[in-house]
Structure formats: C-alpha cells, structure tokens
Design a protein around this motif. Structure first.
Motif, PDB file in Angstrom:
ATOM      1  N   ARG A 329       0.876  -1.165   0.000  1.00 13.48           N
ATOM      2  CA  ARG A 329       0.000   0.000   0.000  1.00 13.48           C
ATOM      3  C   ARG A 329       0.910   1.210   0.000  1.00 13.48           C
ATOM      4  N   SER A 330       0.500   2.237  -0.745  1.00 11.55           N
ATOM      5  CA  SER A 330       1.380   3.413  -0.773  1.00 11.55           C
ATOM      6  C   SER A 330       1.565   3.957   0.645  1.00 11.55           C
ATOM      7  N   ASP A 331       0.565   3.741   1.522  1.00 12.29           N
ATOM      8  CA  ASP A 331       0.682   4.166   2.929  1.00 12.29           C
ATOM      9  C   ASP A 331       1.781   3.413   3.675  1.00 12.29           C
ATOM     10  N   ASP A 332       2.018   2.138   3.263  1.00  7.44           N
ATOM     11  CA  ASP A 332       2.971   1.301   3.992  1.00  7.44           C
ATOM     12  C   ASP A 332       4.393   1.482   3.499  1.00  7.44           C
ATOM     13  N   MET A 333       4.534   2.247   2.423  1.00  7.07           N
ATOM     14  CA  MET A 333       5.864   2.346   1.845  1.00  7.07           C
ATOM     15  C   MET A 333       6.785   3.101   2.797  1.00  7.07           C
ATOM     16  N   LEU A 334       7.907   2.468   3.083  1.00  7.69           N
ATOM     17  CA  LEU A 334       8.904   3.113   3.921  1.00  7.69           C
ATOM     18  C   LEU A 334       9.933   3.764   3.000  1.00  7.69           C
ATOM     19  N   ILE A 335      10.401   4.918   3.394  1.00 12.88           N
ATOM     20  CA  ILE A 335      11.523   5.494   2.653  1.00 12.88           C
ATOM     21  C   ILE A 335      12.707   5.485   3.601  1.00 12.88           C
ATOM     22  N   ILE A 336      13.683   4.656   3.279  1.00 14.66           N
ATOM     23  CA  ILE A 336      14.832   4.490   4.148  1.00 14.66           C
ATOM     24  C   ILE A 336      16.081   4.911   3.395  1.00 14.66           C
ATOM     25  N   ARG A 337      16.723   5.927   3.891  1.00 16.37           N
ATOM     26  CA  ARG A 337      17.884   6.514   3.211  1.00 16.37           C
ATOM     27  C   ARG A 337      17.585   6.743   1.729  1.00 16.37           C
ATOM     28  N   ASN A 340      12.871   3.421  -1.599  1.00 14.95           N
ATOM     29  CA  ASN A 340      11.496   2.996  -1.319  1.00 14.95           C
ATOM     30  C   ASN A 340      11.469   1.516  -0.960  1.00 14.95           C
ATOM     31  N   LEU A 341      10.763   1.193   0.115  1.00 14.66           N
ATOM     32  CA  LEU A 341      10.733  -0.197   0.560  1.00 14.66           C
ATOM     33  C   LEU A 341       9.343  -0.571   1.041  1.00 14.66           C
ATOM     34  N   PHE A 342       8.852  -1.709   0.515  1.00 16.70           N
ATOM     35  CA  PHE A 342       7.611  -2.285   1.028  1.00 16.70           C
ATOM     36  C   PHE A 342       7.955  -3.489   1.886  1.00 16.70           C
ATOM     37  N   PRO A 343       7.264  -3.652   3.030  1.00 14.25           N
ATOM     38  CA  PRO A 343       7.546  -4.808   3.879  1.00 14.25           C
ATOM     39  C   PRO A 343       7.497  -6.132   3.112  1.00 14.25           C
ATOM     40  N   SER A 344       6.592  -6.232   2.117  1.00 20.67           N
ATOM     41  CA  SER A 344       6.474  -7.509   1.393  1.00 20.67           C
ATOM     42  C   SER A 344       7.736  -7.844   0.592  1.00 20.67           C
ATOM     43  N   GLN A 345       8.535  -6.825   0.233  1.00 25.38           N
ATOM     44  CA  GLN A 345       9.792  -7.125  -0.468  1.00 25.38           C
ATOM     45  C   GLN A 345      10.744  -7.884   0.454  1.00 25.38           C
ATOM     46  N   LEU A 361       9.644  -8.620  11.767  1.00 28.03           N
ATOM     47  CA  LEU A 361       9.282  -7.244  12.105  1.00 28.03           C
ATOM     48  C   LEU A 361      10.389  -6.325  11.601  1.00 28.03           C
ATOM     49  N   LEU A 362       9.996  -5.255  10.917  1.00 22.13           N
ATOM     50  CA  LEU A 362      10.984  -4.270  10.474  1.00 22.13           C
ATOM     51  C   LEU A 362      10.978  -3.114  11.471  1.00 22.13           C
ATOM     52  N   VAL A 363      12.139  -2.811  12.008  1.00 24.91           N
ATOM     53  CA  VAL A 363      12.244  -1.699  12.952  1.00 24.91           C
ATOM     54  C   VAL A 363      13.102  -0.620  12.297  1.00 24.91           C
ATOM     55  N   VAL A 364      12.530   0.585  12.210  1.00 22.25           N
ATOM     56  CA  VAL A 364      13.270   1.682  11.586  1.00 22.25           C
ATOM     57  C   VAL A 364      13.560   2.736  12.640  1.00 22.25           C
ATOM     58  N   ARG A 365      14.823   3.137  12.707  1.00 23.58           N
ATOM     59  CA  ARG A 365      15.222   4.177  13.661  1.00 23.58           C
ATOM     60  C   ARG A 365      16.009   5.244  12.931  1.00 23.58           C
ATOM     61  N   ARG A 366      16.146   6.368  13.586  1.00 17.05           N
ATOM     62  CA  ARG A 366      17.014   7.387  13.008  1.00 17.05           C
ATOM     63  C   ARG A 366      18.112   7.669  14.014  1.00 17.05           C
ATOM     64  N   GLU A 367      19.335   7.368  13.607  1.00 16.41           N
ATOM     65  CA  GLU A 367      20.457   7.604  14.508  1.00 16.41           C
ATOM     66  C   GLU A 367      21.456   8.519  13.827  1.00 16.41           C
ATOM     67  N   ARG A 368      21.816   9.595  14.524  1.00 16.93           N
ATOM     68  CA  ARG A 368      22.707  10.613  13.962  1.00 16.93           C
ATOM     69  C   ARG A 368      22.249  10.997  12.549  1.00 16.93           C
ATOM     70  N   ALA A 369      20.943  11.289  12.420  1.00 13.59           N
ATOM     71  CA  ALA A 369      20.333  11.746  11.165  1.00 13.59           C
ATOM     72  C   ALA A 369      20.366  10.705  10.058  1.00 13.59           C
ATOM     73  N   LEU A 370      20.695   9.459  10.401  1.00 15.83           N
ATOM     74  CA  LEU A 370      20.694   8.402   9.390  1.00 15.83           C
ATOM     75  C   LEU A 370      19.636   7.364   9.742  1.00 15.83           C
ATOM     76  N   VAL A 406      16.995  -6.140  -2.230  1.00 17.29           N
ATOM     77  CA  VAL A 406      16.203  -4.957  -1.912  1.00 17.29           C
ATOM     78  C   VAL A 406      17.032  -3.683  -2.090  1.00 17.29           C
ATOM     79  N   GLY A 407      18.350  -3.854  -2.064  1.00 15.88           N
ATOM     80  CA  GLY A 407      19.207  -2.700  -2.279  1.00 15.88           C
ATOM     81  C   GLY A 407      19.399  -1.849  -1.036  1.00 15.88           C
ATOM     82  N   LEU A 408      19.224  -2.463   0.138  1.00 15.05           N
ATOM     83  CA  LEU A 408      19.367  -1.719   1.385  1.00 15.05           C
ATOM     84  C   LEU A 408      20.218  -2.515   2.373  1.00 15.05           C
ATOM     85  N   ALA A 409      21.069  -1.824   3.096  1.00 16.40           N
ATOM     86  CA  ALA A 409      21.795  -2.493   4.171  1.00 16.40           C
ATOM     87  C   ALA A 409      20.886  -2.528   5.395  1.00 16.40           C
ATOM     88  N   ALA A 410      20.678  -3.711   5.932  1.00 11.44           N
ATOM     89  CA  ALA A 410      19.842  -3.854   7.122  1.00 11.44           C
ATOM     90  C   ALA A 410      20.614  -4.669   8.149  1.00 11.44           C
TER      91      ALA A 410
END
Ligand SMILES: [Zn+2]
Length: 438
Positions: A329-337, A340-345, A361-370, A406-410
C-alpha cells in the motif's frame, strides 16, 4: 476440483463489449444519482462541468473527480451518503488508528449485492453446500467477518462464525467440526498453522482444502508457506470497506491475478504522484468507481493499494480485468535513506530461506540523522541449535540477501521461534520509531 465453476456466469463471463456498455450505463446512473443527492459530489461535478449525459464513453471516466480517504473523514460520519439514514440497514466502520474512523452504510440492495459478490468469491474456490466454512475474520464493525458469513450462507455452505482470537478453541473447532474452508488474514493462517503443529497434529488430521486470505498485503512466498503448512489451496481475495468490504475481486484457480467484478466496480490504475492513468501492465495505485452501490457510491476512489491490471483473456472464462497480487500500500511504503521499501519485499527475501520462520518485524530508527533498518526474524529451532558460528553465518547470509535483492543495508537479528508478537487480524510488520520523535 471443479476449477471453472462460476456463481454468476452471465456477469462473470460477459463479453467485454457488453460488459463495457453495462458499465457506462451504470456509471451514468451513479453520476446522476450522486449529483442529485450528495452536495460534495455535486460541487465537484459542477466545477468540472460534468453531467451524466456528457459521459459518452468509459474514457470519460478521467473527467470525474478522484475521491480520497480524507474526503470520507472530512464528511464524517454520513456526509457522502446518497440515501437517507432510514434506508440504511447496516453500518460498518474502519478501525481508525488515527483520528476519526471511516463510516460506511449499506441499504438492503447493497447487502444483497455484497452477498452476491461474496458468493462469486467462494464459488471461485469451489465452495458449495457440502463445505464447512471456518470464518475467522473479525465480526463487528470490520467488514471481513459478515462479508464472508453472508456469502458462505448464500452458496449453501455450513458457516461457523468463529471471528478472530481464542486460538485454542479455533483449533478444537477446526478439528472436531471438520472445517473444509478457512477464511482469515494470511498472518493469522500462519499463526493457526503454528499452533496446530505445536498441539501435535497436522494437515492430515484436518479436512481443510481451501482458504481465502486477504485484508493485508502478502507475498507469493507466504502463499506457498500457508499452502504447505495447512495442506490447502490458498486463494487471494481483495476488497475494502469503502467500496463494499471483501468481494471486489478474487483469484481463480489459475492464480494469475484477481478477477475484478467489473459489473459492480470499475477499476483504473493511476500514477500516485501525477494522478495520470497508467496503461495495463504498469504498477500504480488502484482506483475504483462503484457502479451499483446505493448508500455510498464513490467516484474514482483512491485505494492506496498498488497493483497492475491486465485485460488478457483468462483460461477460466471470466472476463473481468485481473489485478496483480497487491504487494504493498502506498501508505505502507517506507523510505529508508531515500530507498522505497515495502515490507512484502523483505518478506519475499526472508521466506526464500528455509532456515527462517514466516514471522518478522521491520524496525526503523534514526540515529545521527541516518535511517537504520533492523530486520527481526524468527529462525527455526534447528537452525538456532546449530551452534553460534552457524547462526552467525545464517545471519550474515540474510543480511547479504536483503542487500542484494532490496538494495538496502539492514541489520538482521535472528530471534527464537514464537517470540514475535502474533496478530489475530492484520499483522503489524513495521515499527517505525522515527515517527515518535518527529
Ligand atoms: Zn481466471
């Protein structure tokens, strides 16, 4: 299995030309009705100079105004109703997590329409009078429970109105009453499968053969997982309260997209940024116009669900456009750095690894502006028992797969089985802690 049975072949397999003529007639009727009865739409239509008579073809659809969820909130509770409250025989409402809920009403005709489309849904999975339907969608203001309930009774099945929760009792009923059909959210299906296994029995002790899963985006991998764990055919269904509840579309056993019941719901896909219509095959936001609803007919309602349409003929004989599985859902889309990321990916990546459980569970935080993304996922007990080195290898492998696909470091955290919180309804897959301090 009788794969090609339809509940209403006249409408479900209507030739496209006849279907489109019917849609145009119903669209004009709807526009005339809401222009006369709903001030919100009268204003919007007048501003665009649109009258029912001026709609010459379905291409004129794009002259109509889009409707958004906020329009329903702004006119809360009954502002978009096109009939007096005396004609409303049922109310449902969305669970408003923030602010006011969305209130929807049904006339007697609307309930009959809903029952018919739900009968089409169940028949697409071969459900009939010999079936016992275990309905674990929530009853109440949520449309899932009663939608399935009425549809299952209409096809003559035996309905067990379980609702969600009381999982132990669900297992007992599944086993003792010989349920053949399971209706619930995909995440609850996985939870039930886990509890069935933990109680020491399996698919062979049950009579389940088909399930209808919806109300949240789920991946193809999740489907295979449910099919395997419960020994059933897992069908995807789609709907939303604003349009009717469940019953907008369903897969046929070909599992190549969900047929939209186009004689009642007219679909488009638009680019959510430019709002321009997109051609078939391109993924964008699904927009639906109700063609027969009496209580709250909505013009070009933005569902926020992302999908693509195809009008290619389907071997099952249904002629309604097919929408691809909703994976976000466009509402669920996370923008991380900036990505664009959907949980289903992430779900797709995790479920391709046999050492992991379908719980994450995906946990997103912001640390030192990242932005930092942490992926918590349950690993199978055998995998965790293989020793610290093997566990660390697995953890790194999961991180690698996510980065590749997904193209993201997690940062991946493997947790014990059955430790992440389970939901009896829609699953919570994201904990976005950035929103707390914004
Ligand atoms: Zn089909």
């Amino acid at each position: 299995m009788a794969a090609f049975i339809m509940w209403d072949p006249r409408h479900e397999s209507m030739p496209r030309e006849a279907l489109e003529a019917l849609q145009l007639k119903r669209l004009r009727d709807t526009v005339a009705r809401i222009h006369a009865r709903v001030p919100f739409y009268r204003k919007a239509l007048d501003e665009r100079g649109v009258t029912a008579q001026s709609l010459r073809s379905l291409a004129d659809l794009r002259r109509l105004p889009l409707t958004q969820k906020s329009d329903l909130r702004d006119t809360y509770p009954f502002g978009l109703f096109a009939v007096p409250l005396a004609d409303i025989v049922r109310i449902h409402a969305s669970s408003g997590t923030t602010g006011k809920p969305i209130v929807v009403g049904y006339t007697r005709e609307d309930l009959a329409l809903w029952t018919e489309v739900m009968a089409r849904v169940l028949t697409a999975g071969g459900v009939g009078r010999d079936d016992v339907v275990h309905n674990a969608y929530g009853y109440g203001l949520f449309t899932g429970g009663l939608g399935f309930h009425y549809g299952a009774e209409r096809v003559g099945a035996t309905v067990i109105p379980m609702s969600g929760g009381f999982t132990e009792r669900q297992l007992q009923v599944l086993r003792d009453l010989g349920s053949s059909v399971l209706c619930c959210t995909p995440s609850y299906a996985i939870y039930l499968a886990e509890e069935i296994a933990a109680a020491g029995f399996g698919p062979r002790d049950l009579k389940l053969r088909v399930g209808f899963f919806g109300a949240e985006p789920w991946s193809e991998q999740m489907r295979r997982e449910i099919e395997q764990r419960l020994g059933i055919l897992a069908m995807d269904i789609y709907g939303l309260s604003e349009i009717v509840g469940p019953g907008v579309s369903v897969e046929c056993p070909e599992q190549r997209g969900l047929h939209i019941f186009e004689d009642h719901f007219l679909p488009e896909v638009i680019d959510p940024a430019t709002l321009e219509p997109l051609p078939p095959g391109q993924v964008g936001e699904l927009v639906l116009t109700s063609l027969t609803k009496q209580a709250i007919p909505l013009l070009r309602y933005r569902t926020r669900d992302l999908t693509a349409l195809t009008y290619e003929p389907c071997p099952c004989g249904r002629t309604g456009a097919r929408m691809s599985k909703v994976t976000g859902r466009s509402d669920d889309m996370l923008i991380i750095r900036g990505v664009n990321l959907f949980p289903s990916q992430v779900e797709s990546v995790l479920m391709a690894l046999p050492e992991l459980e379908p719980q994450y569970l995906l946990v997103v935080r912001r640390e030192r502006a990242l932005d930092e993304l942490e992926v918590r996922v349950e690993a199978k007990a055998e995998a965790l028992a293989a020793g610290p080195e093997a566990v660390e290898r697995l953890r790194r492998q999961v991180e690698h797969e996510i980065r590749q696909r997904v193209g993201l470091a997690a940062a991946v955290r493997l947790v014990e089985p059955r430790t992440l919180e389970r939901s009896v309804g829609k699953a919570k897959r994201v904990l976005d802690e950035r929103r707390l301090d914004e």
